[in-house]
Design a protein around this motif. Structure first.
Motif, PDB file in Angstrom:
ATOM      1  N   GLU A  24       2.798  31.822  72.001  1.00 15.53           N
ATOM      2  CA  GLU A  24       3.291  31.271  70.740  1.00 15.53           C
ATOM      3  C   GLU A  24       3.890  32.384  69.920  1.00 15.53           C
ATOM      4  O   GLU A  24       3.502  33.546  70.028  1.00 15.53           O
ATOM      5  N   ILE A  44       9.095  17.762  70.179  1.00 17.78           N
ATOM      6  CA  ILE A  44       9.954  17.716  68.992  1.00 17.78           C
ATOM      7  C   ILE A  44       9.137  17.323  67.766  1.00 17.78           C
ATOM      8  O   ILE A  44       9.265  17.929  66.693  1.00 17.78           O
ATOM      9  N   ASP A  45       8.267  16.324  67.920  1.00 17.90           N
ATOM     10  CA  ASP A  45       7.436  15.861  66.801  1.00 17.90           C
ATOM     11  C   ASP A  45       6.481  16.949  66.295  1.00 17.90           C
ATOM     12  O   ASP A  45       6.048  16.905  65.141  1.00 17.90           O
ATOM     13  N   GLN A  46       6.160  17.915  67.149  1.00 19.71           N
ATOM     14  CA  GLN A  46       5.289  19.020  66.749  1.00 19.71           C
ATOM     15  C   GLN A  46       6.066  20.152  66.069  1.00 19.71           C
ATOM     16  O   GLN A  46       5.494  21.188  65.729  1.00 19.71           O
ATOM     17  N   GLY A  47       7.362  19.955  65.888  1.00 16.84           N
ATOM     18  CA  GLY A  47       8.165  20.929  65.158  1.00 16.84           C
ATOM     19  C   GLY A  47       8.854  21.984  65.997  1.00 16.84           C
ATOM     20  O   GLY A  47       9.381  22.958  65.470  1.00 16.84           O
ATOM     21  N   PHE A  48       8.887  21.799  67.301  1.00 15.15           N
ATOM     22  CA  PHE A  48       9.579  22.756  68.159  1.00 15.15           C
ATOM     23  C   PHE A  48      11.081  22.459  68.144  1.00 15.15           C
ATOM     24  O   PHE A  48      11.498  21.299  68.186  1.00 15.15           O
ATOM     25  N   HIS A  49      11.872  23.528  68.085  1.00 15.43           N
ATOM     26  CA  HIS A  49      13.332  23.392  68.107  1.00 15.43           C
ATOM     27  C   HIS A  49      13.954  24.735  68.469  1.00 15.43           C
ATOM     28  O   HIS A  49      13.243  25.722  68.709  1.00 15.43           O
ATOM     29  N   SER A  50      15.260  24.774  68.514  1.00 14.12           N
ATOM     30  CA  SER A  50      16.035  26.006  68.712  1.00 14.12           C
ATOM     31  C   SER A  50      15.719  26.707  70.026  1.00 14.12           C
ATOM     32  O   SER A  50      15.387  27.896  70.053  1.00 14.12           O
ATOM     33  N   GLN A  73      17.399  17.608  68.526  1.00  9.75           N
ATOM     34  CA  GLN A  73      16.152  16.856  68.451  1.00  9.75           C
ATOM     35  C   GLN A  73      16.279  15.442  69.014  1.00  9.75           C
ATOM     36  O   GLN A  73      15.715  14.488  68.488  1.00  9.75           O
ATOM     37  N   ASN A 110      11.548  28.213  68.514  1.00 10.32           N
ATOM     38  CA  ASN A 110      11.086  28.707  67.226  1.00 10.32           C
ATOM     39  C   ASN A 110       9.591  29.020  67.207  1.00 10.32           C
ATOM     40  O   ASN A 110       9.156  29.900  66.476  1.00 10.32           O
ATOM     41  N   LYS A 111       8.789  28.329  68.027  1.00  9.41           N
ATOM     42  CA  LYS A 111       7.336  28.481  67.965  1.00  9.41           C
ATOM     43  C   LYS A 111       6.684  28.916  69.273  1.00  9.41           C
ATOM     44  O   LYS A 111       5.469  29.008  69.343  1.00  9.41           O
TER      45      LYS A 111
END
Length: 125
Positions: free
Chosen positions: A124, A62-68, A25, A93-94
């Protein structure tokens, strides 16, 4: 440390460094994997010019919760303009999508960076 000095190995180390930066992140470290004047076309979001805009894009993601992020079906081809072109599929992830064209070059400092990045979100999760 990368012990294989070939340009292709350096480019593979560059994408690995970008993936590691994203997965921890770190948007600034992601942006450092681009040349200073790189162009990133992120479909459907728009076109981003230079490290500052690119860093902001990755920070927003990243702030929207995307990762991996992970890559599959990775293909490397020599570019007639120097360096290598990467194409692949990707998942997070999303979301998931494709890399249409990442142009990696080895800069004077011996590190490979993206001069051009074109990817697309296809859906998505």
């Amino acid at each position: 440390m990368n012990t294989d000095p070939t340009p292709l190995a350096q480019c593979k180390a560059g994408i690995a460094a970008w993936q590691q930066a994203f997965n921890r992140q770190d948007a600034q470290a992601c942006a450092m994997q681009y040349t200073r004047d790189a162009i990133m076309e992120a479909k459907p979001f728009g076109v981003f010019h230079g490290r500052e805009q690119i860093a902001q894009f990755w920070q927003d993601i990243i702030d929207q919760g995307f990762h991996s992020v992970d890559y599959s079906d990775v293909d490397w081809q020599p570019s007639p303009e120097g360096g290598f072109i990467l194409t692949s599929k990707w998942t997070m992830n999303k979301a998931y999508g494709v890399v249409h064209r990442e142009h990696w070059i080895v800069e004077q400092d011996g590190l490979a960076r993206l001069v051009y990045d074109e990817f697309e979100v296809l859906g998505e999760k």
